[in-house]
Design an enzyme around this catalytic site. Structure first.
Site, short mmCIF file in Angstrom:
data_model
loop_
_atom_site.label_atom_id
_atom_site.label_comp_id
_atom_site.label_asym_id
_atom_site.label_seq_id
_atom_site.Cartn_x
_atom_site.Cartn_y
_atom_site.Cartn_z
N GLU A 1 50.31 36.77 50.81
CA GLU A 1 50.38 35.23 50.42
C GLU A 1 51.67 34.68 50.25
O GLU A 1 52.57 35.19 49.87
CB GLU A 1 49.55 34.88 49.30
N CYS B 1 57.35 30.03 48.12
CA CYS B 1 56.88 31.23 47.04
C CYS B 1 56.49 32.62 48.06
O CYS B 1 55.46 32.49 49.01
CB CYS B 1 55.88 30.99 46.09
N CYS C 1 50.01 45.05 43.21
CA CYS C 1 51.15 45.26 42.32
C CYS C 1 50.70 46.21 41.24
O CYS C 1 49.17 46.36 41.42
CB CYS C 1 51.24 43.84 41.62
N CYS D 1 49.01 43.22 34.96
CA CYS D 1 48.99 42.00 33.70
C CYS D 1 47.38 41.57 33.98
O CYS D 1 46.65 41.46 35.06
CB CYS D 1 49.83 40.99 34.31
N CYS E 1 46.19 38.25 36.03
CA CYS E 1 46.83 38.00 37.33
C CYS E 1 45.95 38.77 38.68
O CYS E 1 45.38 39.81 38.48
CB CYS E 1 48.24 38.79 37.45
N CYS F 1 48.48 33.23 42.48
CA CYS F 1 48.66 34.35 43.25
C CYS F 1 47.67 35.40 43.49
O CYS F 1 47.04 35.87 42.49
CB CYS F 1 50.02 34.91 43.00
#
Ligand code: SAH
Length: 347
Positions: free
Chosen positions: A90, A103, A110, A114, A117, A334
């Protein structure tokens, strides 16, 4: 498959003249098209036989826009990019008075874990190449219809941890700022990290004058580890020391991101500890309330508590502002759009 947008102008010239036996000026024309994110079909002044040959072994546009959402509130646009292997990432374009900030994502998924997220829910799928990161900028820039620099600022704040894909991100920064290419000044680029300390130091030593953003979110190590596993490897003190080193090397002020989670990091004690942790560092703190992600069960801080937290920081002498939340009506945080798209398409 060779990704042509991975190459500098001279790398592309060498590649094309050596492998396809054409004159350097043809490679120069192709480079121009790649910077406009044109696919082989669109490279109208390039001989068709060459285009067909290239198509067999190369990718021209590494990140194609397959879906666009536009916010009715503030003109923010969210893009879903498809990479050549079908993976999706994205990007978000935010409009400010001084220009347009894009962005971009640096990884598919990932592995930082976290807790708040959406990008990390399925772990890391793979790193993006330098050209795949650049291609997001080029594809959106091409929407500017003739304006050479439609995207004026870039932030590495989409999915992924940029410092966990170090070499490709550094090459991306070099390609983006290359005078032969889009020539975006690195002063207009922000790199956001959860705090991979050795790589902050490596980046500082490369003297790339980007704006470094540290996602801190909690100044107490024991609490931060609960929401950010990277805290098990590096303490907040180590992360802040690395930022101090980055400032000494580059002269660029550090930005600290602080996302407020209801009842977890929004007390006076947190503000006080944050102020003492950052004392003496040239820093600005961006405060934002958590953008709720359904799967995480965490909630953002109320408006009242956010204002109160900002007042605490102000009294403690820290430069801090609220980061405007943009594009909330289009799944701003995100990783959210990709998940929605994949769910809707039965993946
Ligand atoms: N891996 C990089 C870039 C990630 S995203 C980093 O950790 O900095 C950019 C910022 O958005 C980070 O500060 C991240 O912590 C924050 N973020 C992620 N999910 C969020 C959410 N749901 N609400 C608010 N901020 C979020």
């Amino acid at each position: 498959m060779n990704i042509l947008q991975d190459m500098t102008k001279s790398e592309l010239m060498e590649f094309i003249t050596a492998n396809y036996g054409v004159k350097p000026f043809v490679a120069g024309q192709i480079f121009g098209w790649l910077n406009k994110s044109a696919d082989f079909d669109g490279m109208t002044n390039v001989p068709k036989t060459l285009r067909d040959a290239l198509r067999k072994d190369c990718v021209a546009v590494a990140a194609k826009i397959v879906k666009t959402l536009s916010s009715e509130q503030d003109g923010t646009q969210k893009f879903l990019f498809e990479l050549c292997d079908g993976n999706l990432v994205e990007g978000v374009l935010m409009r400010y008075k001084y220009g347009n900030t894009l962005c971009v994502s640096s990884q598919v998924g990932c592995r930082m874990g976290c807790k708040f997220c959406a990008s990390t829910l399925d772990g890391l799928v793979r790193n993006l190449s330098a050209g795949e990161i650049l291609s997001q900028v080029l594809s959106v820039n091409a929407l500017g219809q003739g304006k050479e620099r439609y995207v004026t600022n870039v932030v590495l704040m989409g999915s992924g941890e940029p410092l966990d894909n170090f070499d490709n991100v550094v090459k991306f920064l070099r390609l983006l700022s290359d005078p032969d290419g889009l020539n975006v000044s690195l002063r207009n680029v922000s790199l956001s990290t959860c705090g991979i300390v050795p790589n902050i130091v490596r980046l500082a030593d490369m003297n790339l004058p980007v704006n470094l953003t540290l996602s801190l979110h909690n100044p107490f190590n024991d609490q931060r580890k609960q929401i950010m596993p990277v805290g098990n490897a590096y303490s907040v003190e180590q992360a802040v020391d690395a930022c101090r080193y980055f400032f000494e090397k580059t002269g660029r002020r550090i930005i600290v991101e602080y996302t407020l989670i209801d009842g977890q990091n929004d007390s006076y004690a947190h503000a006080l500890k944050l102020a003492s942790l950052l004392r003496g560092l040239s820093v600005h703190v961006n405060v934002i309330s958590l953008n709720p992600v359904k799967e995480t069960g965490l909630r953002g801080t109320s408006e009242t508590n956010l204002k109160r937290f900002l007042q605490y920081l102000d009294k403690l002498g820290l430069s801090a502002t609220r980061r405007r939340t943009m594009g909330q009506d289009i799944e701003g945080a995100c990783g959210q759009l990709r998940r929605r798209y994949m769910n809707d398409n039965g993946n």
